[in-house]
Design a protein around this motif. Structure first.
Motif, mmCIF file in Angstrom:
data_model
loop_
_atom_site.group_PDB
_atom_site.id
_atom_site.type_symbol
_atom_site.label_atom_id
_atom_site.label_comp_id
_atom_site.label_asym_id
_atom_site.label_seq_id
_atom_site.Cartn_x
_atom_site.Cartn_y
_atom_site.Cartn_z
ATOM 1 N N PHE A 23 0.841 -1.197 0.000
ATOM 2 C CA PHE A 23 0.000 0.000 0.000
ATOM 3 C C PHE A 23 0.878 1.250 0.000
ATOM 4 C CE2 PHE A 23 -2.170 3.319 2.498
ATOM 5 C CZ PHE A 23 -3.253 3.544 1.668
ATOM 6 N N GLY A 24 1.923 1.241 0.846
ATOM 7 C CA GLY A 24 2.839 2.374 0.868
ATOM 8 C C GLY A 24 3.537 2.564 -0.465
ATOM 9 N N GLY A 25 3.905 1.450 -1.113
ATOM 10 C CA GLY A 25 4.529 1.547 -2.423
ATOM 11 C C GLY A 25 3.601 2.151 -3.464
ATOM 12 N N GLN A 26 2.320 1.793 -3.398
ATOM 13 C CA GLN A 26 1.344 2.360 -4.330
ATOM 14 C C GLN A 26 1.163 3.852 -4.098
ATOM 15 O OE1 GLN A 26 -1.862 -0.281 -3.336
ATOM 16 N NE2 GLN A 26 -1.471 -1.640 -5.061
ATOM 17 N N MET A 27 1.113 4.250 -2.827
ATOM 18 C CA MET A 27 1.011 5.673 -2.520
ATOM 19 C C MET A 27 2.245 6.412 -3.030
ATOM 20 S SD MET A 27 -1.866 6.113 -0.651
ATOM 21 C CE MET A 27 -1.768 7.308 0.675
ATOM 22 N N ALA A 28 3.409 5.825 -2.789
ATOM 23 C CA ALA A 28 4.653 6.450 -3.238
ATOM 24 C C ALA A 28 4.679 6.594 -4.751
ATOM 25 C CB ALA A 28 5.848 5.625 -2.759
ATOM 26 N N ALA A 29 4.201 5.573 -5.459
ATOM 27 C CA ALA A 29 4.221 5.604 -6.917
ATOM 28 C C ALA A 29 3.335 6.709 -7.471
ATOM 29 C CB ALA A 29 3.777 4.252 -7.472
ATOM 30 N N MET A 30 2.333 7.130 -6.725
ATOM 31 C CA MET A 30 1.501 8.253 -7.154
ATOM 32 C C MET A 30 2.116 9.593 -6.787
ATOM 33 S SD MET A 30 -2.484 7.189 -6.505
ATOM 34 C CE MET A 30 -2.302 6.229 -5.007
ATOM 35 N N VAL A 31 2.807 9.650 -5.655
ATOM 36 C CA VAL A 31 3.284 10.932 -5.132
ATOM 37 C C VAL A 31 4.678 11.279 -5.643
ATOM 38 C CG1 VAL A 31 3.923 12.176 -3.036
ATOM 39 C CG2 VAL A 31 1.860 10.764 -3.067
ATOM 40 N N LEU A 32 5.609 10.346 -5.568
ATOM 41 C CA LEU A 32 7.012 10.660 -5.842
ATOM 42 C C LEU A 32 7.264 11.225 -7.238
ATOM 43 C CD1 LEU A 32 8.851 7.731 -4.033
ATOM 44 C CD2 LEU A 32 8.469 10.066 -3.237
ATOM 45 N N PRO A 33 6.609 10.735 -8.306
ATOM 46 C CA PRO A 33 6.864 11.340 -9.621
ATOM 47 C C PRO A 33 6.466 12.807 -9.709
ATOM 48 C CG PRO A 33 5.822 9.188 -9.853
ATOM 49 C CD PRO A 33 5.730 9.558 -8.405
ATOM 50 N N ASN A 34 5.674 13.284 -8.763
ATOM 51 C CA ASN A 34 5.174 14.658 -8.808
ATOM 52 C C ASN A 34 5.805 15.573 -7.761
ATOM 53 O OD1 ASN A 34 3.097 14.164 -10.889
ATOM 54 N ND2 ASN A 34 2.159 12.879 -9.322
ATOM 55 N N ILE A 35 6.854 15.106 -7.089
ATOM 56 C CA ILE A 35 7.486 15.925 -6.059
ATOM 57 C C ILE A 35 8.009 17.234 -6.638
ATOM 58 C CG2 ILE A 35 9.522 16.051 -4.562
ATOM 59 C CD1 ILE A 35 7.297 14.576 -3.266
ATOM 60 N N GLY A 36 8.491 17.204 -7.867
ATOM 61 C CA GLY A 36 8.981 18.431 -8.488
ATOM 62 C C GLY A 36 7.916 19.512 -8.534
ATOM 63 N N ALA A 37 6.680 19.124 -8.797
ATOM 64 C CA ALA A 37 5.582 20.107 -8.819
ATOM 65 C C ALA A 37 5.330 20.664 -7.420
ATOM 66 C CB ALA A 37 4.312 19.456 -9.369
ATOM 67 N N PHE A 38 5.446 19.799 -6.396
ATOM 68 C CA PHE A 38 5.291 20.275 -5.025
ATOM 69 C C PHE A 38 6.388 21.284 -4.680
ATOM 70 C CE2 PHE A 38 2.562 16.605 -4.658
ATOM 71 C CZ PHE A 38 1.628 16.972 -3.700
ATOM 72 N N ILE A 39 7.614 21.003 -5.106
ATOM 73 C CA ILE A 39 8.712 21.922 -4.814
ATOM 74 C C ILE A 39 8.502 23.252 -5.531
ATOM 75 C CG2 ILE A 39 11.187 22.289 -5.188
ATOM 76 C CD1 ILE A 39 11.623 19.343 -4.622
ATOM 77 N N ALA A 40 8.050 23.210 -6.780
ATOM 78 C CA ALA A 40 7.766 24.454 -7.507
ATOM 79 C C ALA A 40 6.711 25.274 -6.772
ATOM 80 C CB ALA A 40 7.298 24.128 -8.926
ATOM 81 N N TRP A 41 5.641 24.598 -6.336
ATOM 82 C CA TRP A 41 4.603 25.305 -5.586
ATOM 83 C C TRP A 41 5.151 25.859 -4.270
ATOM 84 C CZ3 TRP A 41 2.753 23.939 -0.708
ATOM 85 C CH2 TRP A 41 1.687 24.711 -0.252
ATOM 86 N N GLY A 42 5.981 25.075 -3.575
ATOM 87 C CA GLY A 42 6.545 25.536 -2.314
ATOM 88 C C GLY A 42 7.415 26.759 -2.487
#
Length: 384
Positions: A23-42
């Motif tokens: 379950f954690g791996g599935q969550m990570a697979a959705m979130v981690l590819p988009n971390i760059g967008a989170f950093i841009a927003w931050g």
């Protein structure tokens, strides 16, 4: 002589642990590819909001659309794509816009639910109906099925997820209020930290803690501990440090930038995806938050207002004379405890062993098999 080897089925706890890891791996697979967008927003948030480093109303207008629409849509799109390729990505985004419109709270968790779920339903349709459609009507059927099923999920998101999140926000607020009323402030972190990860931080902080802090500050010399209970940057820093040193390889690369944005820029939302990718880390945040609050209580410190954004600089800027030592101690101890607990939850690096990489590789293999089956069906239909 023949030797028989029996394979034992994993025990109950092992199965639970494996399911949680997957379950954690599935969550990570959705979130981690988009971390760059989170950093841009931050970065945009830390720089251009009214209380940021370079306030700018024009550029600050990017902040709310990015967190309300762009980031949830990216997560829903990615989650759908993992389940059913490009068609799953499209319907995941359609379904996500429904949960986004259905509430005024950033819908990251809702996107993680409806993105893969809508793609899974579409996959069932394609396997059972779409694959049997005549070639001349296939594009028409595929487009309408995606549109109709996606539209249904969007409507359900508006009508279902929004009220559910509002209810959750009210429950969290009532729980924090009850703990404050009985003077058990450190235990409030049991509610505050999970609520923060669900992006209810503003509702808890400005809706519950800030009004109480204003009253307490007026009665106790102009300072209040309630201003620090949600805004302490220590727990987030400790969680990110644990991810950097002991997290899976797929997670570590983006952590240093997130640490700068979180601790110095005060944008706590930047570390929430890391906890969503590894839900067990919420225990580290709770431990760190409770430690910080307990330190503030013991030392009798507080700030004169709510630090906004919750950076270490904003916290120190609102610290009255004679309170610096206690507040710095609370931040440092919160970071240290959350780091140690987070490291232990990661097994000090041994428990991960590239689990995210393995999950992503498995998903790529599954997608390759799906593409081969789809190509075979297309070839068969063309021959017919």
């Amino acid at each position: 002589m023949t030797t028989s080897v029996e394979t034992e089925e994993p025990g109950g706890w092992t199965r639970v642990r494996n399911n949680l890891q997957r379950f954690g791996g599935q969550m990570a697979a959705m979130v981690l590819p988009n971390i760059g967008a989170f950093i841009a927003w931050g970065l945009i948030t830390a720089l251009f909001i009214p209380t940021g480093w370079i306030p700018n109303a024009t550029l600050g207008a990017l902040v709310n659309p990015m967190i309300d629409y762009l980031l949830p849509l990216l997560i829903g799109y990615t989650g759908g794509r993992l389940v059913h390729g490009q068609r799953g990505a499209v319907i995941g985004a359609i379904a996500t816009i429904g949960v986004v419109v259905g509430t005024d709270v950033p819908m990251f968790l809702g996107a993680m639910i409806v993105g893969p779920l809508s793609a899974f339903v579409l996959k069932i349709w394609d396997d059972r109906v779409g694959s049997k459609t005549a070639p001349g009507f296939k594009m028409l059927v595929d487009n309408f099925s995606c549109g109709i099923i996606g539209g249904i999920f969007a409507v359900l998101g508006v009508l279902g997820i929004g009220p559910a999140v509002g209810w959750l926000s009210k429950i969290a607020g009532d729980g924090v209020q009850a703990l404050i009323n009985v003077h058990l402030l450190p235990l409030a972190s049991i509610i505050i930290e999970p609520a923060k990860v669900l992006f209810l931080n503003n509702a808890i902080n400005h809706g519950i803690l800030e009004p109480i802090g204003v009253q307490q500050a007026a009665a106790h010399g102009g300072k209040a501990i309630e201003f620090l209970m949600e805004t302490n940057p220590g727990p987030g820093l400790g969680v990110l440090a644990a991810c950097l040193f002991f997290g899976p390889k797929a997670m570590r690369g983006s952590v240093p930038g997130a640490m700068v944005i979180q601790f110095l820029g005060g944008i706590h939302e930047i570390y929430f995806p890391y906890i969503l990718a590894r839900p067990k880390l919420v225990l580290a945040a709770i431990a760190g938050g409770a430690t910080g609050v307990l330190t503030f209580v013991v030392t009798g410190v507080g700030t004169t207002a709510t630090p906004s954004p919750g950076s270490i600089f904003a916290v120190l800027a609102l610290t009255p004379k004679g309170n610096f030592l206690g507040i710095i101690a609370g931040v440092v101890l919160a970071a240290a405890v959350s780091f140690v607990v987070g490291a232990a939850l990661f097994g000090f690096g041994r428990a991960e062993r590239g689990s995210d990489d393995e999950f992503l590789l498995e998903e790529k293999q599954k997608q390759s098999k799906r593409n081969k089956r789809a190509g075979a069906r297309t070839a068969t239909a063309a021959e017919v």
